[in-house]
Design a protein around this motif. Structure first.
Motif, PDB file in Angstrom:
ATOM      1  N   ALA A 138       0.728  -1.190  -0.015  1.00 33.72           N
ATOM      2  CA  ALA A 138      -0.040  -0.105  -0.063  1.00 33.72           C
ATOM      3  C   ALA A 138       0.830   1.327   0.129  1.00 33.72           C
ATOM      4  O   ALA A 138       0.454   2.128  -0.666  1.00 33.72           O
ATOM      5  CB  ALA A 138      -0.924   0.136   1.117  1.00 33.72           C
ATOM      6  N   ALA A 139       1.904   1.232   0.759  1.00 31.50           N
ATOM      7  CA  ALA A 139       2.523   2.445   0.777  1.00 31.50           C
ATOM      8  C   ALA A 139       3.712   2.537  -0.242  1.00 31.50           C
ATOM      9  O   ALA A 139       4.540   3.706  -0.404  1.00 31.50           O
ATOM     10  CB  ALA A 139       3.492   2.396   2.242  1.00 31.50           C
ATOM     11  N   GLU A 140       3.753   1.949  -1.435  1.00 29.50           N
ATOM     12  CA  GLU A 140       4.707   1.683  -2.552  1.00 29.50           C
ATOM     13  C   GLU A 140       4.103   2.115  -3.546  1.00 29.50           C
ATOM     14  O   GLU A 140       2.876   2.070  -3.739  1.00 29.50           O
ATOM     15  CB  GLU A 140       5.326   0.276  -2.584  1.00 29.50           C
ATOM     16  CG  GLU A 140       5.999  -0.196  -1.385  1.00 29.50           C
ATOM     17  CD  GLU A 140       6.410  -1.659  -1.346  1.00 29.50           C
ATOM     18  OE1 GLU A 140       7.113  -2.125  -0.375  1.00 29.50           O
ATOM     19  OE2 GLU A 140       6.080  -2.188  -2.348  1.00 29.50           O
ATOM     20  N   GLN A 141       5.003   2.835  -4.566  1.00 30.64           N
ATOM     21  CA  GLN A 141       4.348   3.356  -5.812  1.00 30.64           C
ATOM     22  C   GLN A 141       4.045   2.026  -6.928  1.00 30.64           C
ATOM     23  O   GLN A 141       5.163   1.356  -6.982  1.00 30.64           O
ATOM     24  CB  GLN A 141       5.304   4.497  -6.371  1.00 30.64           C
ATOM     25  CG  GLN A 141       4.783   4.877  -7.818  1.00 30.64           C
ATOM     26  CD  GLN A 141       5.626   6.037  -8.445  1.00 30.64           C
ATOM     27  OE1 GLN A 141       6.746   6.271  -7.948  1.00 30.64           O
ATOM     28  NE2 GLN A 141       5.224   6.684  -9.249  1.00 30.64           N
ATOM     29  N   PRO A 189       9.327   9.138  -7.136  1.00 29.98           N
ATOM     30  CA  PRO A 189       8.819   9.070  -5.762  1.00 29.98           C
ATOM     31  C   PRO A 189       9.382   7.507  -5.362  1.00 29.98           C
ATOM     32  O   PRO A 189       9.374   7.336  -4.231  1.00 29.98           O
ATOM     33  CB  PRO A 189       7.456   9.159  -5.920  1.00 29.98           C
ATOM     34  CG  PRO A 189       7.118  10.057  -7.086  1.00 29.98           C
ATOM     35  CD  PRO A 189       8.173   9.749  -8.099  1.00 29.98           C
ATOM     36  N   TRP A 190       9.515   6.596  -6.071  1.00 29.58           N
ATOM     37  CA  TRP A 190       9.857   5.275  -5.785  1.00 29.58           C
ATOM     38  C   TRP A 190      11.173   5.123  -5.012  1.00 29.58           C
ATOM     39  O   TRP A 190      11.429   4.143  -4.277  1.00 29.58           O
ATOM     40  CB  TRP A 190       9.688   4.214  -6.923  1.00 29.58           C
ATOM     41  CG  TRP A 190      10.760   4.481  -8.013  1.00 29.58           C
ATOM     42  CD1 TRP A 190      10.452   5.248  -9.064  1.00 29.58           C
ATOM     43  CD2 TRP A 190      12.156   4.053  -8.065  1.00 29.58           C
ATOM     44  NE1 TRP A 190      11.763   5.048 -10.036  1.00 29.58           N
ATOM     45  CE2 TRP A 190      12.578   4.676  -9.498  1.00 29.58           C
ATOM     46  CE3 TRP A 190      12.807   3.428  -7.149  1.00 29.58           C
ATOM     47  CZ2 TRP A 190      13.757   4.466  -9.540  1.00 29.58           C
ATOM     48  CZ3 TRP A 190      14.381   3.109  -7.754  1.00 29.58           C
ATOM     49  CH2 TRP A 190      14.789   3.398  -8.676  1.00 29.58           C
ATOM     50  N   VAL A 191      11.987   5.930  -5.113  1.00 33.23           N
ATOM     51  CA  VAL A 191      13.387   6.112  -4.670  1.00 33.23           C
ATOM     52  C   VAL A 191      13.135   6.133  -2.988  1.00 33.23           C
ATOM     53  O   VAL A 191      13.939   5.603  -2.492  1.00 33.23           O
ATOM     54  CB  VAL A 191      14.241   7.289  -5.094  1.00 33.23           C
ATOM     55  CG1 VAL A 191      15.504   7.289  -4.410  1.00 33.23           C
ATOM     56  CG2 VAL A 191      14.650   7.130  -6.662  1.00 33.23           C
ATOM     57  N   ALA A 192      12.246   6.844  -2.539  1.00 28.05           N
ATOM     58  CA  ALA A 192      11.913   6.883  -1.234  1.00 28.05           C
ATOM     59  C   ALA A 192      11.545   5.513  -0.510  1.00 28.05           C
ATOM     60  O   ALA A 192      11.758   5.657   0.743  1.00 28.05           O
ATOM     61  CB  ALA A 192      10.787   8.035  -0.699  1.00 28.05           C
ATOM     62  N   GLU A 193      11.276   4.440  -1.231  1.00 30.10           N
ATOM     63  CA  GLU A 193      11.146   3.218  -0.767  1.00 30.10           C
ATOM     64  C   GLU A 193      12.522   2.484  -0.419  1.00 30.10           C
ATOM     65  O   GLU A 193      12.355   1.509   0.159  1.00 30.10           O
ATOM     66  CB  GLU A 193      10.441   2.254  -1.703  1.00 30.10           C
ATOM     67  CG  GLU A 193       8.933   2.867  -2.106  1.00 30.10           C
ATOM     68  CD  GLU A 193       8.377   2.015  -3.299  1.00 30.10           C
ATOM     69  OE1 GLU A 193       8.761   0.986  -3.525  1.00 30.10           O
ATOM     70  OE2 GLU A 193       7.401   2.740  -3.831  1.00 30.10           O
ATOM     71  N   PHE A 194      13.909   3.267  -0.672  1.00 27.87           N
ATOM     72  CA  PHE A 194      14.893   2.562  -0.373  1.00 27.87           C
ATOM     73  C   PHE A 194      15.500   3.159   0.768  1.00 27.87           C
ATOM     74  O   PHE A 194      15.499   4.528   0.942  1.00 27.87           O
ATOM     75  CB  PHE A 194      15.916   2.673  -1.517  1.00 27.87           C
ATOM     76  CG  PHE A 194      15.473   1.715  -2.724  1.00 27.87           C
ATOM     77  CD1 PHE A 194      15.950   0.528  -2.661  1.00 27.87           C
ATOM     78  CD2 PHE A 194      14.439   2.091  -3.508  1.00 27.87           C
ATOM     79  CE1 PHE A 194      15.785  -0.321  -3.884  1.00 27.87           C
ATOM     80  CE2 PHE A 194      13.919   1.199  -4.322  1.00 27.87           C
ATOM     81  CZ  PHE A 194      14.759   0.073  -4.729  1.00 27.87           C
ATOM     82  N   GLU A 195      15.758   2.578   1.841  1.00 23.85           N
ATOM     83  CA  GLU A 195      16.208   3.186   3.189  1.00 23.85           C
ATOM     84  C   GLU A 195      17.756   2.786   3.659  1.00 23.85           C
ATOM     85  O   GLU A 195      18.554   1.788   3.142  1.00 23.85           O
ATOM     86  CB  GLU A 195      15.358   2.416   4.190  1.00 23.85           C
ATOM     87  CG  GLU A 195      13.784   2.960   4.127  1.00 23.85           C
ATOM     88  CD  GLU A 195      12.927   2.399   4.705  1.00 23.85           C
ATOM     89  OE1 GLU A 195      11.856   2.713   5.008  1.00 23.85           O
ATOM     90  OE2 GLU A 195      13.444   1.314   5.636  1.00 23.85           O
TER      91      GLU A 195
END
Length: 605
Positions: A380-383, A409-415
């Motif tokens: 749900a929280a992913e693009q 925006p998908w880059v923010a999923e990498f931490e």
């Protein structure tokens, strides 16, 4: 407008072909006589099967070498024609294709041919069948559609009309504009095929090298537009003789074929004087990509690729929060390393991400063109990315291009990663070179042309140690996307043909020196190559020495120069770093044999 396809265009038995065409979504088919002759189903059974599958039977073909003959021969030809018409009647087919005579014609007279076609029309009428007369490009006396129409016009018989075939018109470079002079009710059938521009006898060209629309060099959209301007409302039918399509899976080929017609109808509708209507179903409009978003490499263990990327100045910019996937960056260049569901896989290019003006529009267009969707589990929280699978299995994803200087925006999923490296040397992905199987190379061209609006450069052949490698570059007009498609020699498996990702640099010498300082092993270039460069281009001794020291390759065109180097291959992928100086727009093609030979030396030890 209805769609149809000749059964000669795909592989399998006649029954298998009918099922494949129906499953793909065709409205009808042409029955190729040899397919019926070889079938263990009667004409009545084929007729019944087509009805159950929802397919119309639109044409029975071919009836050859009928007109332009002496009376004795024509009498025998009428007997033979009657038997063909009877078969068509049993099939429930109302039109039979009659080809212009190539073998037995002895009388070069339009009046004589017209008189014989008039008598042929009388026989056809007794079977409630119409005759569609076609000028074959290699016809003995009738090889031009305009002459065929004149003969039909003189025959003046309600059961006699013309068949227009794009290959026979365009291969002879006949002007199709005069098609508009033919009354629509006398155009009994329309057959379509594309083809590459080849210098060879037209019969061999026709029998072995036809392609589906969008894969060759013919201007099919303009050809079809001329036909539609007459008021013709019959089916758009594909007749494609091709050695590859006769060997590949009929279900896949049928979908591929229908996609080509959907694309063609869309191209025709955009032409002046045609317009969209019920007969030309619109395809969602989407602008071409504006740049690469990412390249994904997939393997069970990506550690060797990580070492290579680190030596090249990339930094780890995060681990995906839900999947065993990492992101490596240098400036705005993003490489995704995917170990998810990758058991037993060696490193390879699994996906290419593209930035497009409107991701939703591209998704709608891909769906309209029946591109198989690429599935990725998304939480749900992913693009969710739009995606489709290319014919070779490579996945293509797309996102709406973010504002300049901003990551997608998908880059923010990498931490938990490092900030992107930014020494200013690496500009962008220059091109992604994909290895495609020989049996899907034409389909790949259509996929990239139709879904993304890329254009195809003229194919080239590169000599390698194991044979000729055929390469064709798919690209946007501005070069922001370049996708060379390499077809391996048939002695090699496609898996043995490495893929590569090329990065554009502002200073390739500085990149090479920095990479060497970090321990990078370059692909070794033989000394003979540098003697060749010095002699061919007149490069000064100091520059040649620098090229030799760093295993750099060099090319020059009237528009500029090109300097590049290759890394070693990991799995089936390697990297290339390139610097384009001036308006150089090529790929150092003459250096490819050097690269292929060096890679073969390494792979064989």
């Amino acid at each position: 407008m209805k769609t149809s396809i000749a059964t000669v265009s795909i592989s399998g038995s006649l029954v298998e072909k009918l099922h494949a065409c129906a499953d793909a979504g065709f409205d009808g088919v042409e029955i190729f006589e040899p397919d019926l002759i070889a079938s263990d189903h009667s004409p009545e059974e084929i007729r019944g099967l087509a009805r159950r599958l929802g397919l119309s039977l639109d044409l029975y073909q071919p009836l050859r070498d009928i007109e332009g003959v002496d009376e004795a021969t024509f009498t025998e030809n009428l007997r033979r024609a009657a038997a063909t018409f009877a078969t068509a009647q049993r099939l429930g087919i109302g039109t039979v294709l009659v080809c212009s005579n190539v073998a037995t014609a002895t009388v070069d007279s339009v009046e004589h041919s017209a008189e014989q076609l008039r008598r042929l029309g009388d026989v056809a009428a007794r079977y409630d069948v119409k005759v569609a007369f076609e000028a074959l490009a290699w016809g003995r006396f009738v090889d031009d559609y305009r002459r065929a129409w004149r003969i039909v016009e003189l025959a003046d018989h309600p059961s006699v009309g013309v068949c227009l075939d794009s290959f026979h018109v365009l291969s002879r470079r006949h002007d199709p504009a005069a098609i508009e002079d033919i009354p629509a009710d006398k155009i009994f059938y329309l057959q379509l095929a594309d083809a590459p521009a080849l210098s060879m006898d037209v019969l061999s060209w026709s029998r072995h090298h036809r392609l589906f629309p969008g894969e060759g060099d013919f201007d099919l959209a303009t050809f079809v537009a001329h036909v539609l301007k007459t008021g013709f409302d019959g089916p758009l039918s594909l007749e494609v003789f091709n050695d590859t399509f006769r060997q590949t899976d009929p279900d896949r080929t049928a979908v591929h074929a229908l996609r080509s017609l959907v694309w063609l109808k869309d191209k025709v509708a955009d032409l002046p004087g045609v317009g969209r209507g019920a007969s030309l179903t619109p395809v969602a409009d989407a602008k071409p990509p504006v740049g690469f978003d990412f390249v994904e490499l997939k393997a069970e263990d990506t550690s060797d690729v990580e070492i290579l990327l680190e030596q090249l100045g990339f930094v780890p910019s995060g681990r995906h929060r839900t999947k065993p996937v990492s992101l490596w960056t240098s400036g705005d260049v993003r490489i995704v390393l995917n170990e998810h569901q990758a058991r037993d896989l060696d490193p390879h290019v699994a996906a290419v991400g593209l930035q497009v003006p409107d991701a939703d529009a591209t998704s709608r267009r891909a769906a309209d063109l029946m591109a198989p969707a690429a599935y990725r589990r998304t939480y749900a929280a992913e693009q969710a990315l739009g995606g489709a699978v290319a014919p070779d299995g490579t996945e293509f994803f797309w996102v709406t291009a973010p504002p300049a200087g901003s990551p997608p925006p998908w880059v923010a999923e990498f931490e938990n990663g490092l900030p992107p490296a930014s020494d200013g040397l690496l500009r962008q992905v220059d091109h992604v070179n994909l290895a495609v199987p020989w049996q899907t190379s034409d389909e790949a061209v259509l996929f990239l042309t139709s879904v993304f609006g890329l254009s195809a450069d003229a194919p080239t052949e590169v000599a390698g140690p194991s044979g000729l490698v055929r390469s064709q570059v798919m690209r946007t007009d501005d070069g922001s996307i370049r996708l060379p498609l390499n077809v391996a020699p048939q002695v090699l498996e496609t898996a043995d043909m490495p893929q590569h990702v090329a990065f554009a640099c502002t200073d390739v010498v500085a990149v090479a020196r920095a990479a060497r300082a970090r321990g990078l092993r370059f692909l070794a270039v033989p000394d003979n190559y540098y003697d060749y460069v010095a002699g061919r281009f007149g490069v000064d001794a100091d520059t040649v020495a620098e090229l030799r020291e760093l295993d750099l390759l060099y090319d020059r065109s009237p528009d500029g120069t090109f300097v590049h180097f290759y890394t070693r291959t990991v799995g089936s992928v390697f990297f290339e770093f390139v610097q384009r100086v001036g308006d150089y727009d090529g790929y150092g093609t003459d250096n490819a044999p050097v690269r292929l030979a060096a890679q073969r030396v390494r792979s064989t030890g």
